[in-house]
Scaffold this active site. Structure first.
Site, short mmCIF file in Angstrom:
data_model
loop_
_atom_site.label_atom_id
_atom_site.label_comp_id
_atom_site.label_asym_id
_atom_site.label_seq_id
_atom_site.Cartn_x
_atom_site.Cartn_y
_atom_site.Cartn_z
N HIS A 1 0.81 -1.21 0.00
CA HIS A 1 0.00 0.00 0.00
C HIS A 1 0.85 1.27 0.00
O HIS A 1 0.61 2.18 0.79
CB HIS A 1 -0.93 0.01 1.23
CG HIS A 1 -1.97 -1.05 1.23
ND1 HIS A 1 -2.70 -1.40 2.35
CD2 HIS A 1 -2.44 -1.84 0.23
CE1 HIS A 1 -3.56 -2.36 2.04
NE2 HIS A 1 -3.42 -2.65 0.76
C1 LIG Z 1 -0.21 -7.81 -4.44
C2 LIG Z 1 -1.09 -6.62 -4.11
C3 LIG Z 1 -2.28 -6.82 -3.45
C4 LIG Z 1 -3.11 -5.73 -3.14
N1 LIG Z 1 -4.29 -5.96 -2.52
C5 LIG Z 1 -5.10 -4.92 -2.25
C6 LIG Z 1 -6.38 -5.14 -1.64
O1 LIG Z 1 -6.78 -6.26 -1.36
N2 LIG Z 1 -7.15 -4.04 -1.38
C7 LIG Z 1 -6.74 -2.78 -1.65
O2 LIG Z 1 -7.48 -1.82 -1.38
N3 LIG Z 1 -5.54 -2.55 -2.23
C8 LIG Z 1 -4.73 -3.59 -2.54
N4 LIG Z 1 -3.51 -3.36 -3.12
C9 LIG Z 1 -3.09 -1.97 -3.32
C10 LIG Z 1 -3.67 -1.36 -4.56
O3 LIG Z 1 -3.51 -2.25 -5.66
C11 LIG Z 1 -2.94 -0.04 -4.83
O4 LIG Z 1 -3.11 0.85 -3.73
C12 LIG Z 1 -3.44 0.67 -6.07
O5 LIG Z 1 -3.38 -0.18 -7.21
C13 LIG Z 1 -2.60 1.91 -6.31
O6 LIG Z 1 -2.94 2.47 -7.55
P1 LIG Z 1 -1.93 3.36 -8.35
O7 LIG Z 1 -2.65 3.85 -9.53
O8 LIG Z 1 -1.28 4.31 -7.43
O9 LIG Z 1 -0.74 2.38 -8.80
P2 LIG Z 1 -0.78 1.06 -9.69
O10 LIG Z 1 -2.08 0.35 -9.56
O11 LIG Z 1 0.48 0.33 -9.34
O12 LIG Z 1 -0.70 1.60 -11.18
C14 LIG Z 1 0.46 2.12 -11.73
C15 LIG Z 1 0.55 1.64 -13.16
O13 LIG Z 1 1.61 2.33 -13.82
C16 LIG Z 1 2.30 1.42 -14.62
N5 LIG Z 1 3.65 1.96 -14.82
C17 LIG Z 1 4.63 2.14 -13.89
N6 LIG Z 1 5.72 2.68 -14.46
C18 LIG Z 1 5.44 2.86 -15.77
C19 LIG Z 1 6.16 3.37 -16.87
N7 LIG Z 1 7.42 3.81 -16.75
N8 LIG Z 1 5.56 3.39 -18.07
C20 LIG Z 1 4.29 2.94 -18.21
N9 LIG Z 1 3.55 2.44 -17.21
C21 LIG Z 1 4.12 2.40 -16.00
C22 LIG Z 1 2.26 0.12 -13.84
O14 LIG Z 1 2.48 -0.97 -14.70
C23 LIG Z 1 0.85 0.16 -13.28
O15 LIG Z 1 -0.07 -0.40 -14.19
C24 LIG Z 1 -2.69 -4.43 -3.48
C25 LIG Z 1 -1.48 -4.23 -4.17
C26 LIG Z 1 -0.70 -5.32 -4.48
C27 LIG Z 1 0.60 -5.09 -5.23
#
Ligand SMILES: Cc1cc2nc3c(=O)[nH]c(=O)nc-3n(C[C@H](O)[C@H](O)[C@H](O)COP(=O)(O)OP(=O)(O)OC[C@H]3O[C@@H](n4cnc5c(N)ncnc54)[C@H](O)[C@@H]3O)c2cc1C
Length: 278
Positions: A219
């Protein structure tokens, strides 16, 4: 003033700060140390937070989810929506105050009918179940910085878990709650032994075990926080046409799982971009 074109950066709490820094937006001294020109001196990457979790694994001779992935269970799921494959793993949980005087919980608790071992990288030795207390309102903060000016190199991630007394007290209290629940007859009747639990139950023993065996709850947040890197409309301070929209903008990690709050930030951002809210 509205920019003609907008770039929306949504690479997550580790990669968004890295990409900003590689683009010259970040702590000036750090960028200069890597030979990067400074477009804007901002505390990008600072303030990293996460939920630190420990996992107490108990052995059992009752079938756990380890053997759930069978054709029969897949058919049961598909035809009737029933069976072990409907499990979300974290089937039970709760929130606790480690001290009654706290306004809100500082410990979140997960329970799963399967061992959680080495983040899935190691094969668990038999059936088991797991209790996972975590520090849900941490005060420790870390940072995402650079290891290289090359975009294909992962950033340096330093979480500084358990660096504050509050966080250390919360994880120790959380482990005690797990041990207490595990000792109740309904649970202890299922346990045939300990697979990975603290050996010593005094505060120092529990803390030492927490430091050795704990892990991320996945997280990460707060590395491009509202108020320090982006404004309340998620625009990067002093850079026209650039917003960050992901978990990195949350000023602190929410007191619960982060997926829904991140979606909330994204929904808000889409309204802001469409001009639907002021
Ligand atoms: C194993 C796991 C289990 C989880 N379980 C839960 C849960 O049960 N409940 C819950 O509420 N939350 C859960 N989470 C947390 C939740 O998934 C994250 O808080 C949320 O996805 C954050 O969103 P974000 O958009 O910040 O990042 P992300 O979802 O990580 O999205 C970022 C995206 O950017 C892309 N990216 C990164 N760098 C580049 C680049 N240079 N060029 C192009 N693309 C790029 C990545 O591939 C990714 O698709 C979990 C996370 C993980 C890893």
């Amino acid at each position: 003033m509205r920019a003609e074109r907008e770039v929306i950066l949504s690479a997550g709490a580790y990669e968004s700060p890295k990409l900003l820094m590689l683009s010259g937006i970040g702590p000036a001294a750090l960028l200069s140390a890597f030979g990067l020109g400074v477009v804007r001196d901002l505390p990008v990457g600072q303030g990293l937070q996460d939920h630190y979790m420990t996992l107490l694994n108990f052995r059992t001779d009752v079938d756990s989810l380890l053997t759930a992935a069978t054709p029969e269970n897949a058919a049961l799921l598909q035809s009737e929506g029933r069976g072990p494959l409907t499990s979300n793993l974290g089937e039970a949980g709760g929130f606790f105050r480690s001290r009654p005087e706290l306004d809100a919980p500082d410990v979140q608790f997960h329970a799963a009918p399967v061992p959680f071992h080495q983040e899935g990288l190691g094969a668990p030795a038999g059936h088991g179940f797991a209790f996972g207390p975590c520090v849900v309102a941490p005060t420790s903060r870390g940072a995402v910085t650079l290891r290289s000016p090359r975009p294909d190199v992962a950033p340096r991630i330093v979480h500084n878990y358990l660096t504050t007394a509050e966080d250390r007290a919360a994880i120790v209290a959380g482990i005690r709650i797990a041990l207490e629940i595990a000792a109740r007859p309904a649970v202890s009747a299922l346990a045939t032994g300990a697979f990975d639990v603290p050996a010593s139950h005094d505060d120092a023993g529990l803390l030492g075990w927490a430091r050795r065996s704990g892990q991320t709850l996945y997280h990460p947040t707060s590395t491009c926080a509202i108020g320090s890197v982006v404004d309340p409309e998620l625009r990067v301070y002093g850079v026209a046409g650039l917003r960050v929209v992901d978990a990195s903008v949350l000023p602190s990690v929410p007191r619960g799982n982060t997926n829904a709050p991140t979606i909330m930030a994204a929904e808000k951002a889409s309204d802001l971009i469409k001009g639907a809210v002021r």
